[in-house]
Design a protein around this motif. Structure first.
Motif: not given
Length: 224
Positions: A110-121
């Motif tokens: 499905e469409q990828l969404r970049i969330t703040p936790p993903a950036v932090q990880l």
């Protein structure tokens, strides 16, 4: 729908994977065997001499247990649905050392969404790259986007990237003419990744698999 996919498409995908994706000694086999992503997980691993780690249905639903499994087995490559990827990032962004073995994370389904936790990880996972793969069941994976190593600059909704080799992607209008940049159109996929059609559904096959007007080879088609 029953999609009739020839071996040619899978071979093309695996050869592209071998050429452009990092090889992994350990790959998580997360997708259900009824989902086409499982073929990429299995054959891309075996074709490079890697080890496939199969998880149970219960573990697929247990984010904490899944993170522990990845850490314990020192898994390097995972392909995850966007929802699972986001849940894993939320649970592990504060303790990224639990996923320190990862070198390749592939988002699909499905469409990828970049969330703040993903950036932090990913800021903490040095040497791990995020790939966004796109492709309907009628084509396997046909486009891919590799994020750069600056997670703070990633857009909230990354694009689906560019076609893999032996694949053509067009954005066309209702008259099968290419639309200008920024104009909404419909995606048409051509090349070696196309299925033959739908099992015992000739009318639906004719509707979705249309002649390719840009290719001179007889019988060339688009998936619309």
């Amino acid at each position: 729908k029953g999609v009739c996919m020839p071996h040619r498409a899978l071979v093309n995908l695996i050869e592209w994977d071998r050429a452009y994706m990092p090889a992994a000694t350990g790959t998580l086999q997360f997708a259900s065997l009824s989902f086409d992503v499982s073929f990429q997980e299995m054959f891309s691993t075996w074709s490079t001499g890697g080890t496939l780690f199969i998880v149970s249905d219960e573990l697929r639903m247990d984010i904490e247990g899944l993170a522990h499994f990845i850490s314990e087995q020192r898994i390097e490559r995972v392909t995850l649905p966007v929802v699972v990827f986001q849940q894993l990032a939320e649970r592990c962004s504060a303790r990224p050392q639990s996923l320190s073995s990862l070198r390749t994370v592939i988002s699909a389904g499905e469409q990828l969404r970049i969330t703040p936790p993903a950036v932090q990880l990913f800021k903490a996972l040095r040497g791990c790259r995020l790939h966004n793969h796109y492709g309907p069941s009628e084509t396997h994976v046909v486009t891919t986007l590799l994020t750069d190593d600056a997670p703070d600059t990633w857009p909230a909704q990354p694009s689906i990237g560019r076609p893999i080799f032996n694949t053509q992607i067009y954005v066309l209008d209702g008259h099968l003419q290419p639309v200008p940049v920024g104009v909404i159109g419909e995606v048409y996929i051509g090349g070696d990744m196309l299925a033959r059609g739908y099992l015992d559904r000739p009318a639906l096959t004719a509707e979705k698999f249309v002649p390719d007007p840009f290719h001179t080879r007889a019988g060339s088609r688009f998936y619309r």
